[in-house]
Scaffold this motif. Structure first.
Motif, PDB file in Angstrom:
ATOM      1  N   GLY A  61       0.819  -1.201   0.000  1.00  0.00           N
ATOM      2  CA  GLY A  61       0.000   0.000   0.000  1.00  0.00           C
ATOM      3  C   GLY A  61       0.859   1.260   0.000  1.00  0.00           C
ATOM      4  O   GLY A  61       0.555   2.239  -0.693  1.00  0.00           O
ATOM      5  N   GLU A  62       1.957   1.228   0.756  1.00  0.00           N
ATOM      6  CA  GLU A  62       2.851   2.392   0.821  1.00  0.00           C
ATOM      7  C   GLU A  62       3.362   2.761  -0.576  1.00  0.00           C
ATOM      8  O   GLU A  62       3.353   3.936  -0.970  1.00  0.00           O
ATOM      9  CB  GLU A  62       4.050   2.107   1.738  1.00  0.00           C
ATOM     10  N   THR A  63       3.802   1.727  -1.331  1.00  0.00           N
ATOM     11  CA  THR A  63       4.311   1.975  -2.690  1.00  0.00           C
ATOM     12  C   THR A  63       3.207   2.492  -3.604  1.00  0.00           C
ATOM     13  O   THR A  63       3.422   3.418  -4.393  1.00  0.00           O
ATOM     14  CB  THR A  63       4.900   0.671  -3.282  1.00  0.00           C
ATOM     15  N   LEU A  64       2.002   1.920  -3.459  1.00  0.00           N
ATOM     16  CA  LEU A  64       0.877   2.372  -4.290  1.00  0.00           C
ATOM     17  C   LEU A  64       0.581   3.846  -4.054  1.00  0.00           C
ATOM     18  O   LEU A  64       0.344   4.598  -4.998  1.00  0.00           O
ATOM     19  CB  LEU A  64      -0.370   1.535  -3.981  1.00  0.00           C
ATOM     20  N   ILE A  65       0.613   4.246  -2.774  1.00  0.00           N
ATOM     21  CA  ILE A  65       0.312   5.654  -2.452  1.00  0.00           C
ATOM     22  C   ILE A  65       1.394   6.563  -3.044  1.00  0.00           C
ATOM     23  O   ILE A  65       1.096   7.581  -3.673  1.00  0.00           O
ATOM     24  CB  ILE A  65       0.207   5.874  -0.927  1.00  0.00           C
ATOM     25  N   ALA A  66       2.658   6.185  -2.841  1.00  0.00           N
ATOM     26  CA  ALA A  66       3.753   7.012  -3.347  1.00  0.00           C
ATOM     27  C   ALA A  66       3.653   7.148  -4.874  1.00  0.00           C
ATOM     28  O   ALA A  66       3.806   8.252  -5.418  1.00  0.00           O
ATOM     29  CB  ALA A  66       5.097   6.409  -2.941  1.00  0.00           C
ATOM     30  N   ASP A  67       3.351   6.042  -5.565  1.00  0.00           N
ATOM     31  CA  ASP A  67       3.224   6.091  -7.034  1.00  0.00           C
ATOM     32  C   ASP A  67       2.058   6.967  -7.448  1.00  0.00           C
ATOM     33  O   ASP A  67       2.167   7.779  -8.366  1.00  0.00           O
ATOM     34  CB  ASP A  67       3.005   4.677  -7.605  1.00  0.00           C
ATOM     35  N   LEU A  68       0.929   6.767  -6.756  1.00  0.00           N
ATOM     36  CA  LEU A  68      -0.281   7.517  -7.081  1.00  0.00           C
ATOM     37  C   LEU A  68      -0.039   9.018  -6.963  1.00  0.00           C
ATOM     38  O   LEU A  68      -0.466   9.808  -7.808  1.00  0.00           O
ATOM     39  CB  LEU A  68      -1.409   7.091  -6.127  1.00  0.00           C
ATOM     40  N   ARG A  69       0.645   9.417  -5.898  1.00  0.00           N
ATOM     41  CA  ARG A  69       0.834  10.846  -5.625  1.00  0.00           C
ATOM     42  C   ARG A  69       1.724  11.553  -6.640  1.00  0.00           C
ATOM     43  O   ARG A  69       1.779  12.764  -6.668  1.00  0.00           O
ATOM     44  CB  ARG A  69       1.384  11.053  -4.193  1.00  0.00           C
ATOM     45  N   ARG A  70       2.437  10.775  -7.484  1.00  0.00           N
ATOM     46  CA  ARG A  70       3.236  11.418  -8.530  1.00  0.00           C
ATOM     47  C   ARG A  70       2.345  12.056  -9.589  1.00  0.00           C
ATOM     48  O   ARG A  70       2.771  12.963 -10.290  1.00  0.00           O
ATOM     49  CB  ARG A  70       4.167  10.402  -9.204  1.00  0.00           C
ATOM     50  N   HIS A  71       1.099  11.540  -9.722  1.00  0.00           N
ATOM     51  CA  HIS A  71       0.279  12.082 -10.810  1.00  0.00           C
ATOM     52  C   HIS A  71      -1.170  12.361 -10.406  1.00  0.00           C
ATOM     53  O   HIS A  71      -1.966  12.807 -11.228  1.00  0.00           O
ATOM     54  CB  HIS A  71       0.292  11.117 -12.011  1.00  0.00           C
ATOM     55  N   SER A  72      -1.539  12.079  -9.153  1.00  0.00           N
ATOM     56  CA  SER A  72      -2.959  12.208  -8.821  1.00  0.00           C
ATOM     57  C   SER A  72      -3.146  12.703  -7.384  1.00  0.00           C
ATOM     58  O   SER A  72      -2.357  12.380  -6.495  1.00  0.00           O
ATOM     59  CB  SER A  72      -3.621  10.834  -8.983  1.00  0.00           C
ATOM     60  N   ASP A  73      -4.195  13.491  -7.196  1.00  0.00           N
ATOM     61  CA  ASP A  73      -4.492  13.926  -5.825  1.00  0.00           C
ATOM     62  C   ASP A  73      -5.791  13.296  -5.316  1.00  0.00           C
ATOM     63  O   ASP A  73      -6.420  13.799  -4.388  1.00  0.00           O
ATOM     64  CB  ASP A  73      -4.537  15.452  -5.728  1.00  0.00           C
ATOM     65  N   THR A  74      -6.200  12.188  -5.910  1.00  0.00           N
ATOM     66  CA  THR A  74      -7.388  11.473  -5.423  1.00  0.00           C
ATOM     67  C   THR A  74      -7.219  11.130  -3.939  1.00  0.00           C
ATOM     68  O   THR A  74      -6.193  10.580  -3.556  1.00  0.00           O
ATOM     69  CB  THR A  74      -7.577  10.160  -6.223  1.00  0.00           C
ATOM     70  N   PRO A  75      -8.212  11.468  -3.117  1.00  0.00           N
ATOM     71  CA  PRO A  75      -8.077  11.178  -1.682  1.00  0.00           C
ATOM     72  C   PRO A  75      -7.896   9.678  -1.385  1.00  0.00           C
ATOM     73  O   PRO A  75      -8.526   8.839  -2.017  1.00  0.00           O
ATOM     74  CB  PRO A  75      -9.405  11.664  -1.094  1.00  0.00           C
ATOM     75  N   VAL A  76      -7.018   9.397  -0.438  1.00  0.00           N
ATOM     76  CA  VAL A  76      -6.751   8.019  -0.032  1.00  0.00           C
ATOM     77  C   VAL A  76      -6.996   7.887   1.470  1.00  0.00           C
ATOM     78  O   VAL A  76      -6.481   8.684   2.261  1.00  0.00           O
ATOM     79  CB  VAL A  76      -5.275   7.624  -0.301  1.00  0.00           C
ATOM     80  N   ILE A  77      -7.803   6.887   1.851  1.00  0.00           N
ATOM     81  CA  ILE A  77      -7.930   6.547   3.266  1.00  0.00           C
ATOM     82  C   ILE A  77      -7.346   5.151   3.449  1.00  0.00           C
ATOM     83  O   ILE A  77      -7.755   4.206   2.774  1.00  0.00           O
ATOM     84  CB  ILE A  77      -9.397   6.573   3.747  1.00  0.00           C
ATOM     85  N   VAL A  78      -6.384   5.049   4.338  1.00  0.00           N
ATOM     86  CA  VAL A  78      -5.767   3.757   4.620  1.00  0.00           C
ATOM     87  C   VAL A  78      -6.555   3.077   5.731  1.00  0.00           C
ATOM     88  O   VAL A  78      -6.927   3.721   6.719  1.00  0.00           O
ATOM     89  CB  VAL A  78      -4.295   3.958   5.030  1.00  0.00           C
ATOM     90  N   ILE A  79      -6.855   1.788   5.528  1.00  0.00           N
ATOM     91  CA  ILE A  79      -7.477   0.997   6.592  1.00  0.00           C
ATOM     92  C   ILE A  79      -6.512  -0.134   6.897  1.00  0.00           C
ATOM     93  O   ILE A  79      -6.325  -1.033   6.070  1.00  0.00           O
ATOM     94  CB  ILE A  79      -8.844   0.433   6.156  1.00  0.00           C
ATOM     95  N   SER A  80      -5.858  -0.072   8.045  1.00  0.00           N
ATOM     96  CA  SER A  80      -4.784  -1.030   8.284  1.00  0.00           C
ATOM     97  C   SER A  80      -4.748  -1.488   9.731  1.00  0.00           C
ATOM     98  O   SER A  80      -5.195  -0.793  10.635  1.00  0.00           O
ATOM     99  CB  SER A  80      -3.444  -0.373   7.924  1.00  0.00           C
ATOM    100  N   ALA A  81      -4.179  -2.675   9.914  1.00  0.00           N
ATOM    101  CA  ALA A  81      -3.983  -3.188  11.270  1.00  0.00           C
ATOM    102  C   ALA A  81      -2.654  -2.710  11.835  1.00  0.00           C
ATOM    103  O   ALA A  81      -2.354  -2.928  13.002  1.00  0.00           O
ATOM    104  CB  ALA A  81      -4.029  -4.714  11.245  1.00  0.00           C
ATOM    105  N   LYS A  82      -1.848  -2.062  10.997  1.00  0.00           N
ATOM    106  CA  LYS A  82      -0.554  -1.546  11.479  1.00  0.00           C
ATOM    107  C   LYS A  82      -0.813  -0.352  12.386  1.00  0.00           C
ATOM    108  O   LYS A  82      -1.256   0.703  11.908  1.00  0.00           O
ATOM    109  CB  LYS A  82       0.303  -1.095  10.295  1.00  0.00           C
ATOM    110  N   SER A  83      -0.551  -0.527  13.664  1.00  0.00           N
ATOM    111  CA  SER A  83      -0.962   0.513  14.599  1.00  0.00           C
ATOM    112  C   SER A  83       0.198   1.403  15.059  1.00  0.00           C
ATOM    113  O   SER A  83      -0.010   2.362  15.778  1.00  0.00           O
ATOM    114  CB  SER A  83      -1.627  -0.126  15.816  1.00  0.00           C
ATOM    115  N   MET A  84       1.421   1.096  14.631  1.00  0.00           N
ATOM    116  CA  MET A  84       2.564   1.896  15.068  1.00  0.00           C
ATOM    117  C   MET A  84       2.422   3.338  14.593  1.00  0.00           C
ATOM    118  O   MET A  84       2.131   3.589  13.430  1.00  0.00           O
ATOM    119  CB  MET A  84       3.864   1.341  14.475  1.00  0.00           C
ATOM    120  N   LEU A  85       2.644   4.257  15.523  1.00  0.00           N
ATOM    121  CA  LEU A  85       2.534   5.673  15.183  1.00  0.00           C
ATOM    122  C   LEU A  85       3.429   6.012  13.994  1.00  0.00           C
ATOM    123  O   LEU A  85       3.040   6.740  13.089  1.00  0.00           O
ATOM    124  CB  LEU A  85       2.912   6.521  16.398  1.00  0.00           C
ATOM    125  N   GLU A  86       4.637   5.437  13.982  1.00  0.00           N
ATOM    126  CA  GLU A  86       5.582   5.748  12.911  1.00  0.00           C
ATOM    127  C   GLU A  86       5.040   5.372  11.532  1.00  0.00           C
ATOM    128  O   GLU A  86       5.203   6.120  10.573  1.00  0.00           O
ATOM    129  CB  GLU A  86       6.887   4.981  13.142  1.00  0.00           C
TER     130      GLU A  86
END
Ligand code: CA
Length: 227
Positions: A61-86
């Motif tokens: 998902g991280e790579t998808l977001i980074a790729d997407l942001r090179r050409h699009s500003d479509t809003p993204v909401i992440v739904i994840s079990a990764k709870s680390m603040l970092e």
């Protein structure tokens, strides 16, 4: 809600749950079950909003977001079990608009989507909301009971806007807090209750009846029959 949603989630049960719920809420949903299908889906057609898991086979998902942001500003909401603040900060830094932790509450997903879509200017707020004699004009920050203006604070106005947008919906304190204060609801405090009770008092003074009711153990909703 009338929006085109890309749903990227590899767990079939969660995908099915979200897809069914969003379709019933009026959205058009296209699904991808892994990172590669997701990349294709996203290059294929425009969406109003992307709901995305992070841990996906193929492409993360991280790579998808980074790729997407090179050409699009479509809003993204992440739904994840990764709870680390970092992780959460990293994903927001990459360009995600919001982050929902699993396990999630369906009504919270919908509220967060509305907030993100509104912030991105992708949904038009209605010009005038009306519930009985109560009217609210979002563009003019004006709310009235039987044409008499109500003197509301900014938070009270935003709370009333949510209640009036979905008069049958029961909002939990967490729903209200995260939508109006735009911060994560971490611990039980009385911020929401105080503002809701101030709003209630003002509505009661104007109308002579209680327009917002407490649903015990769940939250608050508009009392439609009273208006
Ligand atoms: Ca996953």
């Amino acid at each position: 809600m009338n929006a085109a949603i890309a749903l990227i989630e590899d767990e079939p049960d969660i995908r099915k749950l979200l897809s069914g719920f969003l379709t019933r809420s009026g959205c058009t949903v296209r699904e991808a079950a892994d990172g590669i299908a997701a990349a294709e889906l996203l290059s294929d057609e425009p969406f109003d909003l992307i709901l995305m898991d992070l841990m996906l086979p193929g492409i993360s998902g991280e790579t998808l977001i980074a790729d997407l942001r090179r050409h699009s500003d479509t809003p993204v909401i992440v739904i994840s079990a990764k709870s680390m603040l970092e992780t959460r900060l990293e994903v927001l830094r990459l360009g995600a608009d919001d982050y929902i932790l699993k396990p999630f509450d369906l009504s919270e997903v919908l509220v967060r989507m509305e907030v993100v879509l509104r912030r991105a200017g992708r949904t038009q707020l209605p010009k005038l909301l009306r519930v009985g004699k109560l009217t609210l004009c979002p563009a003019e920050n004006r709310a009235c009971w039987a044409d008499i203006p109500l003197a509301l604070t900014a938070k009270e106005f935003q709370l009333l806007l949510l209640f009036m947008e979905h008069p049958k919906k029961v909002y939990s304190k967490a729903n209200l807090y995260e939508s109006v204060w735009n911060e994560e609801y971490c611990y039980e405090d009385n911020t929401v209750s105080v503002h809701v009770s101030n709003l209630r008092a003002k509505l009661k003074k104007a109308s002579g009846c209680d327009l917002i009711e407490t649903v015990w153990g769940i939250g608050y909703r508009m009392k439609e029959d009273a208006t």
